[in-house]
Scaffold this motif. Structure first.
Motif: not given
Length: 292
Positions: A121-145
């Motif tokens: 286990q490393y000291p820290m972890e960075l997460h850069i979050v992306h969603m599919k480019s054609h989605y306009t909101d995270l709610t919709t993106a989260l319905r896509d597997p």
């Protein structure tokens, strides 16, 4: 639902954000947190499978300079990213646009990453979050597997400060209290991560968000090359405060069962166990092994 999704994707800590308590209780409050494809995981390198499709990821506009706000939301620090930077290739199904980044850490440079490599286990972890480019909101993106793609980067202790992180570390020191925020000096996503020639070695698997509601909609890419930070830089994050005023430490979810999932590796990723065996064989050949 909208508030929960915002809470999750802005790296909110489980207790105050959702009222769900400690991670082991999440499955009681959020059914999907008891799912079969949860994150993070321990990546056992010798069990990974090389995938020729995992070519170098294409980073577009990662060099783009932008201004944003860094905020202590009582659970982590988060920075919103203009939807200009994208990733594609590397086995990803389409183009994903960056949304935000956040971090998970331990206690003053102690173990704190979410993913582990062969149990480390490393000291820290960075997460850069992306969603599919054609989605306009995270709610919709989260319905896509495969609606969300997260790039995970480990940090390691260094004897010297990482100058590329000076602007961020200095602003982190100014947002110790919950809900405090300040303007972040102009930065780029590229300056946060290793150089592109060091980004060819990575692991890939399908998993979930690491906070409730644990939506199993994430394509994870975990890079092998760690980012160096000094102990002083790592320790700056532990000076932040949770909602209850306590020191912000250990804001990571424990590793979850793999449940039969296959973890893939790019062509450049090493199998650490095999490397160790190779070194042992070389030592024996040179007569350097210790006698029984």
């Amino acid at each position: 639902m909208q508030q929960l999704i915002l809470c999750v994707l802005l790296a909110s800590f489980w207790t105050s954000c959702t009222g769900a308590g400690a991670p082991e209780k999440w499955d009681h409050a959020f059914k999907e947190c008891a799912g079969k494809y949860q994150s993070p995981i321990n990546i056992v390198t010798r069990k990974t499978l090389k995938d020729e499709r995992l070519t170098p990821i294409k980073f577009k506009n990662y060099q783009q300079i932008f201004r944003s706000t860094i905020k202590n939301n009582g659970h982590s620090v988060q920075v919103g990213v203009p939807h200009l930077s994208t990733i594609s290739g590397g086995g990803l199904q389409g183009i994903y646009k960056a949304v935000q980044f956040h971090l998970h850490w331990g206690n003053n440079g102690g173990p704190g990453s979410e993913h582990t490599i062969d149990g480390e286990q490393y000291p820290m972890e960075l997460h850069i979050v992306h969603m599919k480019s054609h989605y306009t909101d995270l709610t919709t993106a989260l319905r896509d597997p495969e609606g969300i793609a997260v790039l995970g980067f480990f940090y390691e202790k260094s004897n010297s400060a990482n100058r590329k992180y000076e602007a961020i570390i200095n602003t982190v020191r100014n947002v110790k209290a919950t809900n405090s925020n300040t303007s972040l000096p102009a930065i780029s996503l590229a300056q946060l991560i290793p150089s592109e020639q060091n980004l060819t070695s990575y692991y890939r698997y399908k998993g979930s968000l690491t906070t409730p509601g644990c939506a199993e909609a994430v394509v994870w890419t975990v890079f092998e090359k760690p980012i160096p930070l000094s102990m002083d830089q790592l320790g700056a994050f532990s000076d932040l405060q949770f909602h209850d005023g306590k020191q912000m430490m250990g804001n990571f979810r424990p590793v979850q069962p793999l449940n039969g999932r296959q973890v893939f590796r790019s062509g450049g990723a090493m199998i650490l166990a095999s490397s160790a065996l190779l070194m042992a064989a070389i030592s024996m050949a040179l007569g350097l092994s210790h006698p029984n």
